[in-house]
Design a protein around this motif. Sequence first.
Motif, mmCIF file in Angstrom:
data_model
loop_
_atom_site.group_PDB
_atom_site.id
_atom_site.type_symbol
_atom_site.label_atom_id
_atom_site.label_comp_id
_atom_site.label_asym_id
_atom_site.label_seq_id
_atom_site.Cartn_x
_atom_site.Cartn_y
_atom_site.Cartn_z
ATOM 1 N N GLN A 69 2.536 -7.537 -2.275
ATOM 2 C CA GLN A 69 3.155 -7.017 -3.443
ATOM 3 C C GLN A 69 4.817 -6.592 -2.666
ATOM 4 N N PRO A 70 5.097 -6.182 -1.417
ATOM 5 C CA PRO A 70 6.596 -6.000 -0.879
ATOM 6 C C PRO A 70 7.111 -7.372 -0.897
ATOM 7 N N ALA A 71 6.520 -8.373 -0.510
ATOM 8 C CA ALA A 71 7.301 -9.693 -0.495
ATOM 9 C C ALA A 71 7.595 -10.283 -1.958
ATOM 10 N N LEU A 72 6.570 -10.047 -2.790
ATOM 11 C CA LEU A 72 6.961 -10.509 -4.235
ATOM 12 C C LEU A 72 8.164 -9.475 -5.086
ATOM 13 N N LYS A 73 7.976 -8.405 -4.575
ATOM 14 C CA LYS A 73 9.168 -7.411 -5.066
ATOM 15 C C LYS A 73 10.390 -7.892 -4.255
#
Length: 243
Positions: free
Chosen positions: A114-118
């Motif tokens: 999730q952090p990378a996709l955000k």
Amino acid sequence: MEFQYENSYEIKDKVTASSIAILPVGAVEAHGPHLPLGTDNLLAERVAKNVAEQVEAFVLPTLPYGQVWSLRNFPGSINVSNESLISIVVDIGESLYNQGFRTFVMVNGHLGNQPALKDAARVLFTSCPDMKVFYFFYPGMKQAAKEVRETDSAHATYFHACEIETSYMLYLAPEYVDMKKAIKDIPNIPEDADVTPTPWEAFTRSAVLGDATLATKEKGEHIIEIAIRNMVDMLRNHCQKRR
């Protein structure tokens, strides 16, 4: 519609008609003795196809590797960095934009992504200003899980190879679940695990964070269908606004 099975002669008109691309994003990592290494890929892919059917979108080939730093030392886990994940998602998004897509949806099956996709979505916000980017991770699942789970969550955020994720698999990909091998393993996760880098081998040997023996197809169906409905509603609302 599966993007990889289309051909170059016909795809342009089909993209113009749909303009929505869905990318399942998963991971390869330990999921205990009863679930496969590709659990997150299977879940992301099958949820993505369900959503795509309801909003008439294209499903892209699954991005099968994710950021699994916490479980990278477990047998079978394959880890890529946040930086690598961000880079490839941005490249994919910009390529889709150049092909005419104006809605890019990431259906994520692995919380660690999730952090990378955000961050990737934020880059695309600038580089592709006319393209709406969504990064979904089972929206609405927290409340839905509370309604069906029989044991307390081992952690406020994490759920892994447990009652909940095993239920997802029993609903979406039961042919890959071996409930004869399901175990109960509720770890004592230290408080500082949320504020300092903590490999999961520090508190679990199995990679199971809960009681997988309590998983059922019905629990999975309840949560997954709520998450799918939420995704579909958001996408339909977005498409209506674009008209």
